[in-house]
Design an enzyme around this catalytic site. Structure first.
Site: not given
Ligand code: AMP
Length: 206
Positions: A15, A90, A124, A152, A163
């Site tokens: 994404k 999400r 990554r 990360r 996740r």
């Molecule tokens: P991402 O960078 O999108 O993979 O997000 C990293 C982490 O941030 C996720 O594993 C969640 O813990 C949190 N997170 C990001 N976006 C959301 C969302 N829309 N709702 C809930 N948690 C989120």
């Protein structure tokens, strides 16, 4: 396209990588809740402190926190013509909330089988200076910057499994939810970065 676009898919689907091409095509700003939360964690704000434990465990941050974050972001001037959401919504609750504050014109679902996700995520790397995302095997960074790349904290095998479960239990039902509204565009994410991008662009350009 007047409304917002949602980039949807499991962690590691690409994404963030594809977001740049969509931003170039549409001029809509990218709104990544993951990036916003990581920023909050790094400055140590109250929001960051609340989110950190969930993020490090690979669980979703509670909806109330996310809803507040998005409501604030959408008040900014650059959001008036719609935005590109990356990693949001999400949960069905987040999608319902979003529907009440903004118009969603398209949901781009980047589909990648679970077996590919772990290898994609564990390799990554990110350039902290530009935000660009690389992969040790599939998309190596130029040697000149490879020394500054970071990984990360939640990109390790055990957190990825949590996740992925969060994705299947809480996020994937959204695909059907958006499909019922005629908004879902399914993209084969298991091809080269360029080909995934071309497929997305061809749908958005129609
Ligand atoms: P991402 O960078 O999108 O993979 O997000 C990293 C982490 O941030 C996720 O594993 C969640 O813990 C949190 N997170 C990001 N976006 C959301 C969302 N829309 N709702 C809930 N948690 C989120």
């Amino acid at each position: 396209m007047n409304g917002s676009i949602v980039l949807f898919g499991p962690p590691g689907a690409g994404k963030g990588t594809q977001a740049k091409r969509i931003v170039d095509l549409t001029s809509k700003p990218q709104v990544s809740t993951g990036d916003m939360l990581r920023q909050a964690v790094s400055i140590g704000s109250e929001l960051g402190l609340a989110a950190k434990v969930f993020m490090e465990a690979g669980e979703l941050v509670p909806d109330e926190v996310i809803v507040g974050l998005i409501a604030e972001r959408l008040k900014e001037n650059d959001a008036s013509g719609g935005v590109l959401f990356d990693g949001y919504p999400r949960t069905i609750a987040q999608a319902e909330e979003l529907a009440s504050i903004a118009e969603v014109s398209a949901v781009i679902s980047i589909e990648v089988p679970d077996q590919s996700i772990i290898e994609r995520i564990v390799g990554r790397r990110m350039d902290p200076e530009t935000g660009a995302i690389y992969h040790t095997k599939f998309n190596p960074a130029p040697e000149s910057i490879s020394g500054r790349l970071i990984q990360r904290k939640d990109d390790n095998e055990s957190t990825v499994k949590t996740r992925l479960s969060a994705y299947h239990e809480q996020t994937s039902p959204l695909a059907g939810w958006y499909e019922n509204q005629g908004l879902l565009i399914r993209i084969n994410g298991n091809q080269s970065i360029e080909d995934v991008g071309d497929e997305i662009i061809s749908h958005l350009s129609n």
